[in-house]
Structure formats: C-alpha cells, structure tokens
Design an enzyme around this catalytic site. Sequence first.
Site, PDB file in Angstrom:
ATOM      1  CB  CYS A 144      65.021 -17.034  18.590  1.00  0.00           C
ATOM      2  SG  CYS A 144      64.509 -16.099  17.171  1.00  0.00           S
ATOM      3  CG  ASP A 145      67.380 -16.134  21.747  1.00  0.00           C
ATOM      4  OD1 ASP A 145      67.590 -17.250  21.244  1.00  0.00           O
ATOM      5  OD2 ASP A 145      67.885 -15.084  21.309  1.00  0.00           O
ATOM      6  CB  CYS A 176      64.963 -13.245  18.136  1.00  0.00           C
ATOM      7  SG  CYS A 176      63.697 -14.345  17.492  1.00  0.00           S
TER       8      CYS A 176
END
Length: 328
Positions: free
Chosen positions: A140-141, A137
């Site tokens: 997200c990261d 992701c």
Amino acid sequence: MPETREYDVIIVGAGPAGLTAALYAGRSMLRAIVLERGIPGGELLNTEIVEDYPGFEHIKGWELAQKFDNHAKKFGAEFAQETVVTLEKQDDGYFIATCDSGVTFRAPTAIITSGGTPIKLGVPGELEYAGKGVSYCAICDGHFFRDQVIAVIGGGDAAVEEADFLTRYASKVILVHRRDELRASKILQKRLKENPKAEIIWNKVVEQIDADAQGLVNNIVLRDVITHQTSNLEAQGVFIFVGFRPNTGIISGHVDHDEMGYLKTDMNMETSIRGLFAAGDVRAQLTRQVTTAAGDATTAAIAVEKYLTSMRSGAQVPEIIGTGGYSA
Ligand code: NAP
C-alpha cells in the site's frame, strides 16, 4: 426496524479462507453470506507476489485474490460489505451477526475467517506518525518512499519478504531485528541477504520514532538489547511487521483459544461453540499460508454442510466431532 437476513451459513471475512468457504458452500447449494468490511482478498492484498500457491508459480497477490473472488461468486456466493460487530449464538441455536450498519444476519452455522490485525510495537511516535512514515503495509505504502531510507522492523516471514519488496522503491532498506537470528523461512532470508540494497541490524529494538517539523518520520531511536546503548537510525519510512493478532473480538461468549488468542478447532474446523467453525489465520495451527487457509475453509464448509444435514434430518449432532464426520 433493522432487517434480519436468513442464511444457512454466515462467513465472516473474505480473505482466502472466507472465499474458499464461500466456494464450497456454494457448491453444496448452501445459502451462504460472506460479510467483509473491506474488499475481498484479505492478506493477499498485502502480499506483492505469491509463489507458493500450487498451480501458480508467480502471481500478484491482488490477482490471486480476484481469482478467488470470481471463483466463489461463480458458485453463487452472496457478499455484503459489512463490519460485523458481534457474532452471537442465541438460545435457539442460531447465530446472529450484528453489523455496524444495523443489519443482522441469522444462520444455524457460522465460519469465522476474520484473520488478524498487525501487532503494534507500542513505542512513542508509532501511532502518532502512522501514515506519516509509519506503515504496516508495504504494497500500500512502499511507493511513497522512492529513493528514501526505509527501516523494516521484525524478523519473521512478513518482515523479511516485505523488506525485500521495499528495495524496489527505497534507496536502502534496513531490517531491524531484536535477535541475532531471523525467524523467517530460509528461502526468504537468502533472497534478502543477497539483495545489495538491503542491510540487517541485529539485536536492536525500537525505542522511539521521531519526526521533523512537518510531522514526517525522519529518525528511529534503537536500543541494543545486549549493551543497552541507544543509537539513531535515519529513515523516512518505518514498516512494522512484528506479527498478527487474531481478530476474534466479535465472538460473544467463551470460545477455546490458545495463549496467543488463536481459535482452537477440531479436525472438522469446529470451535468449542457448536456450529461455529474457524478457518485461516484466525485458527490455532502450525503455519498460516494461503494453502492452509484454503484447506481449512474447504473442511469447514463441508463440515457445515454435514452438520446442517444432520440437524435437519433430526439426527442428533454429535457432541464430540472430529472422528470421521457426521451421519446424515
Ligand atoms: P511472525 O512469524 O510471528 O514474526 C514476528 C517477528 O516479529 C518475529 O521475528 C519477532 O521476533 C518479531 N517481533 C515480535 N514482537 C516484536 C517487538 N515488540 N519488537 C521487535 N520485534 C518483534 O509474524 P509474521 O512475519 O507476520 O508472519 C505471520 C505468519 O504468516 C507466519 O506463520 C508466517 O509464516 C506467515 N507468512 C508467510 C509469508 C510467506 O510465506 N511468504 C509471508 C508473510 C507471512 P522473534 O523472532 O524474536 O520472536
């Protein structure tokens, strides 16, 4: 004693398809419950910018998700944060969704919009270093890899789009693809190829992911599919986008699907199980976009309404549908 809650339709998943189904079910005055294990939005929450949803030339994925969510709730959709374990059709024709909390939901119809799960590479180090450099992701990261080198694996829309996105954080993004041609749409390819912080490595597959003494990713072993020679690629992040597998494991009993496991439906989005409809990424179809998810779900919710009207008026629900809908 676990409680059973009764509805007209159970909607499994709250991505664009689930939220659209909820909106249309609400407008049809159906008692709909949307069951979602996470927060509403589905794949939109993994998409930085959406530029291909009509009416929104440029909108953040999470913002569009919020708009879908608010819109569905405006029409009275009910939501429960639940992980569905099984969705089963009983002998009385009703569906029971059993959740890991022990709560069950019962309805004469169900729409499955449960999307998919990222496919794993299945190489040493991948699962071991998940969250320590390996990610599925970007939104997200990505920010964990500021000024570091990121390798992105895959050649489809997701890999190419996310590689481009990740250049805003990384010092360099290297897309590793197993062929000499990308599968991604031309516009995404063009954007990546013109990005000075991006590079593409062709004809290579990941053989292994290595980490340093702290257990943080620092190297990827690649194998050339033509020469079979291996090489090292130093990178601190490995983002894997090699496709999705449909989330159909909750369905009890046989349901027709294609060779990849995507659910086959007729033109009303009804699966081979009567009263069970499918919409969005979980459905077998040419492409998987927010627009198609919303379109599928619109059809599914309207078909559910017609199915229930037909059922409740005592008219026989046709065995073969898809030829112009039901008679009320
Ligand atoms: P995809 O289109 O199935 O692409 C998967 C990619 O991963 C392919 O390039 C494939 O290589 C590669 N791959 C598969 N297994 C591999 C392995 N073991 N090792 C190395 N590479 C491997 O999947 P996706 O990119 O996740 O997209 C899924 C769907 O969502 C598509 O319909 C896509 O159009 C849609 N989507 C659209 C957008 C957008 O329009 N902005 C964004 C994301 C996703 P080969 O090409 O050699 O098969």
